[in-house]
Design an enzyme around this catalytic site. Structure first.
Site, short mmCIF file in Angstrom:
data_model
loop_
_atom_site.label_atom_id
_atom_site.label_comp_id
_atom_site.label_asym_id
_atom_site.label_seq_id
_atom_site.Cartn_x
_atom_site.Cartn_y
_atom_site.Cartn_z
N MET A 1 0.23 -2.99 8.55
CA MET A 1 -0.49 -3.13 7.29
C MET A 1 -1.45 -4.29 7.37
SD MET A 1 -1.08 -1.96 4.38
CE MET A 1 -2.31 -2.69 3.30
N GLU B 1 0.85 -1.18 0.00
CA GLU B 1 0.00 0.00 0.00
C GLU B 1 0.89 1.24 0.00
OE1 GLU B 1 -3.74 2.08 2.38
OE2 GLU B 1 -2.85 0.24 3.18
N GLY C 1 2.85 2.13 10.63
CA GLY C 1 2.71 1.40 11.88
C GLY C 1 2.47 -0.07 11.65
N GLU D 1 -9.82 4.13 6.22
CA GLU D 1 -8.99 4.54 7.35
C GLU D 1 -9.76 5.33 8.39
OE1 GLU D 1 -6.39 3.18 7.97
OE2 GLU D 1 -5.62 2.45 6.06
N HIS E 1 -9.70 -3.92 9.85
CA HIS E 1 -9.64 -3.69 8.40
C HIS E 1 -10.10 -4.92 7.61
CE1 HIS E 1 -8.22 0.23 7.34
NE2 HIS E 1 -7.08 0.16 8.01
N HIS F 1 -6.86 -2.19 15.11
CA HIS F 1 -7.09 -1.43 13.87
C HIS F 1 -6.86 -2.31 12.65
CE1 HIS F 1 -6.91 2.30 11.37
NE2 HIS F 1 -6.14 1.53 10.62
N GLU F 2 -5.72 -2.99 12.61
CA GLU F 2 -5.42 -3.79 11.42
C GLU F 2 -6.36 -4.98 11.30
OE1 GLU F 2 -3.64 -2.24 9.47
OE2 GLU F 2 -2.69 -0.87 10.88
#
Length: 863
Positions: free
Chosen positions: A269, A127, A267, A326, A307, A303-304
């Site tokens: 992916m 990314e 941080g 995001e 996703h 967070h990841e």
């Protein structure tokens, strides 16, 4: 951006042309299936790619495959030629199979995009446009494919072979090699592709989903780091359970793997089923990581993982829609972290970050909407506006719709768009369709840059038993958007009785969607105090007209924790700004409010610790017409000293009441936070007398939170204990890369006349390198954020930063570009400093071979 020329003094080369959102068109060719055969070698990896392609629509345009830094060995599937770095293949029919073979050099890949080496591990980062550095491909997020990957390599060097999805088969090869095949059954864009090869050991666990499926979990690290992965694993399982409960999202593969590497631009992916992390956000124990680090690990792991649905199963149509995934996912991880700890403290922390990073972005030359209109280099738009302000947009939607309708909207969004690449508009439309609420006006938040400013005035009519709130809003001009429309602002508002301290009636949600409005409250039987934008319900600046004593009373009695925090902070800001402007100010109201906070039995230690932290020097500057770093520093240090002397007894008691480092409960974390905040204020009031106390806390610490806190205080003191502690810290942790980053950063943020000289010397330290993003940020980035030291008169800090940007640009343009903003804020300073900052930006632009990453940021900063 209508004109691709960002700076008339530096005309763009063809590589420096802006991409416009209005020019989007669907891909000419789709790629339903991708098969990769990767023969791994650190010096020369060979990638054989088989793409099954299908014409998309009625046209005769050729297939265009992006490439970057690839050695092309073979092509089959049609007549082809190169157009710059793009492979163009002419295809007669509506479908074809195109095969390519390329060679790449992971060891030489200092950009850390594509396939690269990190400490002997081969890993990927794709990314946003890194896949084109692995093989030729359309490499755009609206081309979704099913991937099958075969990896082979030396078994001794790369005993572990990982890729997206599920492992389907593996075996032994000749000459000490082995291979593995992985298949991802879910279509994904190329930016989510990942593979890892290396000598890694797993922390294995499992999670049983709500439907009863068993998912194998693995966190892969070097063997010595295994003991530091327990917290990340527990955080992962907590996130999986939370997402099922709060959003109804269940994990969909048989395995979920995380790999930690030391060299990483970001941080972490969210690659499908194989998350690759900066080791900073995986490795944590109380000896080497602070409570803040440990909380950050939990937040980033969540967070990841989140996703997997908000970004992977439903992805972006194009990079202008970056906040679709995001902003939404940041909101989700913020909510998760609030539920896992203190919701009030988490909200304070999130707003502090927004004000420190996003508000200055909104008021500077790099301001852009949450959904930008143009970019030259997409990695420059991984910004606080896209992420943090984007999260605030989701929070506002939830506030407007209410929890039940918001959940119905997210359910509809995931159901309607599963397996698709969509837009921010699609997300808002799902919210509207599920709730029946028109959000047409709310779309302005995606289109307009700038931080709205609201003025508020409350008038009380005792005879009529009413109060009237007069509100006005303005949205300041930003680059290319000189005129703005009023934004819809959801303002959680309450009235507090000035005498009783109790709420008058119930909290109201006011939607201010025009330039001016007046709101009437009935049944107001005592003089009211205004509690507005509670919980920071809208990301705005509020200027409320306050009567004498009003903020002090709110700081004592407001029932909304964030509003109470705001009242204390506003008291501080009024004294600090007045002092910086040379006015005679009275610190007593601040001291009284801080004493009440410290001694209150109704407040938890975590809240006290946050409330006692004074606004940063940068935030004070943001509230002034022009930033005067020296005056701001003097005013802030003066107020801190007055507080430290006046509250020495209370602060001393709080400093002595710490908690053991093994206790990670919210209360224990709060006690440690309050302990160090109290020590810092004591040091401000009595530097010489506090140095031994700080050294004693350092020596006695059984955790990194207390030890780093004491070292951070010592870093700014002129005392023998300072150097003693820094020497001990380095010797104690010199073999731990992440802790050595702390050692560099603490010296870079020191409030000392010698800080720049210290930082210059540290660039020559044996452990310093510009090639590692964490290490570069720990010293160079930290120094650039040290307002007083960076902006010392004479401009030496500016010249130093420009030198470092140019040096890093030759290695890793992404990291270099992210260091531009401190120079780009030159308009906020008086001309003596502004001219020096402009001069360094102009010097950067004149440098030969400048990357488009840095060119875009520097050009926009001068435009």
């Amino acid at each position: 951006m209508s004109d691709a020329r960002l700076n008339p003094e530096a005309p763009p080369t063809p590589e420096h042309v802006a991409v416009l959102r209005k020019d989007y068109r669907p891909p000419d060719w789709l790629v339903p299936e991708v098969a990769l055969d990767v023969v791994l070698d650190p010096e020369r990896t060979v990638v054989r790619a088989t793409l099954k392609v299908e014409r998309n629509g009625d046209h005769d345009r050729p297939l265009r495959l992006a490439g970057d830094d690839l050695e092309l060995l073979k092509v089959s599937g049609g007549e082809w030629h190169m157009d710059g770095t793009t492979l163009v293949v002419a295809i007669g029919g509506d479908s074809a199979t195109v095969e390519t073979e390329v060679a790449i050099a992971p060891n030489a890949n200092s950009k850390l995009m594509g396939l690269y080496a990190s400490g002997g591990i081969l890993c990927t980062q794709c990314e946003s446009e890194g896949f084109r550095r692995i093989t030729f491909h359309p490499d755009r997020p609206d081309v979704l494919s099913r991937y099958r990957v075969r990896m082979s390599g030396d078994k001794g060097r790369y005993p572990v072979l990982l890729a997206n999805g599920n492992e389907v088969t593996k075996g032994e090869g000749e000459g000490g090699t082995h291979w593995a095949e992985w298949e991802d059954p879910f279509p994904k864009p190329s930016y989510l592709f990942a593979m890892v090869a290396g000598d890694l050991q797993p922390n294995r666990d499992h999670f049983t989903t709500a439907s009863g499926r068993k998912v194998d979990l693995g966190i892969w690290v070097r063997e010595k780091d295994l003991p530091k992965t327990a917290h990340a694993m527990e955080s992962l399982k907590a996130a999986m359970a939370w997402d099922e409960k709060q959003y109804g999202r269940e994990y969909d593969l048989d395995v979920f793997n995380i790999v930690a590497v030391d060299d990483f631009n970001f941080g972490a992916m969210e690659n499908k089923g194989l998350n690759i992390f900066n080791s900073r956000y995986v490795l944590a124990d109380t000896e080497t990581a602070t409570d803040a680090d440990i909380d950050a690990v939990a937040g980033v792991v969540a967070h990841e993982y989140f996703h997997n649905w908000s970004g992977n199963r439903v992805t972006c149509r194009d990079w202008f829609q970056l906040s679709l995934k995001e902003g939404f996912t940041v909101f989700r991880d913020q909510s998760f972290s609030g539920d896992m700890g203190s919701e009030a403290v988490k909200r304070i922390d999130d707003v502090r970050l927004l004000r420190a990073a996003q508000f200055p972005e909104d008021s500077g030359p790099l301001a852009h909407p949450v959904r930008p209109d143009s970019y030259m280099e997409i990695t420059n738009f991984y910004t606080a506006t896209v992420y943090n302000k984007g999260a605030e947009l989701i929070r506002m939607m939830k506030t407007i719709l209410g929890p039940e309708k918001f959940r119905a909207g997210t359910d509809l969004y995931f159901q309607r768009h599963d397996g698709q690449a969509v837009t921010c508009e699609d997300f808002v439309r799902a919210m509207e369709d599920a709730s029946g609420i028109d959000l047409k006006h709310f779309r302005l938040w995606y289109e307009q840059a700038g931080t709205p400013k609201v003025t508020a005035k409350l008038e009380h009519d005792a005879e009529a038993r009413t109060a009237t709130l007069a509100l006005t809003q303005t949205v300041p001009p930003t680059p290319e958007q000189p005129t703005k429309m009023p934004m819809p602002l959801p303002l959680q508002t309450a009235l507090i009785g000035a005498n009783s301290g109790a709420e008058i009636g119930t909290e109201r949600l006011i939607i201010l969607d025009k330039s001016e409005d007046r709101i009437t409250f009935d049944g107001v039987d005592e003089p009211p105090l205004l509690s507005i934008n509670r919980g920071f319900s809208a990301p705005i600046i509020v200027e409320a007209e306050r009567r004498p004593g009003e903020l002090e009373r709110l700081a004592q009695s407001d029932g909304d924790p964030f509003a109470r925090y705001e009242a204390i902070q506003e008291l501080m800001l009024r004294v600090l700004i007045g002092g910086a402007n040379g006015e005679a100010v009275d610190p007593d109201p601040v001291i009284a409010a801080m004493r009440d906070t410290l001694t209150s039995n109704a407040l938890d230690p975590a809240f006290k610790g946050e409330a006692l932290v004074m606004p940063s020097e940068a935030l004070i500057g943001d509230r002034m017409e022009k930033v005067d770093p020296d005056a701001i520093h003097a005013a802030r240090e003066g107020l801190r000293a007055a507080v430290g002397r006046s509250l020495a007894r209370e602060l001393g008691e709080a400093q002595r009441a710490g908690a053991p480092g093994s206790d990670l409960s919210p209360d224990a974390k709060g006690m440690r936070r309050l302990k160090t905040v109290s020590l810092a204020l004591l040091a401000a009031g009595d530097p010489a007398g506090t140095a031994p106390l700080a050294k004693a806390q350092y020596d006695a610490a059984d955790n990194m939170t207390d030890r780093q806190g004491a070292l951070g205080i010592l870093s700014s003191l002129d005392a023998a204990e300072r150097q003693q502690a820094f020497d001990d810290f380095y010797l104690r942790y010199r073999d731990d890369t992440l802790v050595v980053d702390k050692w560099f950063a603490l010296q870079a943020v020191a409030q000392r006349d010698e800080t720049l000289a210290t930082v210059r010397a540290l660039t020559e330290h044996a452990d310093f390198t510009l090639a590692n993003p964490n290490r570069a940020r720990s010293l160079i980035g930290a120094f650039a954020g040290n307002q007083w030291a960076f902006h010392r008169s004479g401009g030496e800090g500016y010249a130093f930063l420009a030198d470092m940007i140019l040096a890093i640009d030759a290695i890793n343009p992404q990291v270099a570009a992210r260091l531009i903003p401190p120079l780009g804020r030159w308009r906020r300073f008086h001309e003596d400093r502004a001219s020096l900052m402009r001069g360094e930006l102009e010097r950067i632009l004149k440098a030969p071979g400048l990357s488009k990453d840095v060119y875009e940021q520097a050009s926009k900063s001068l435009a």
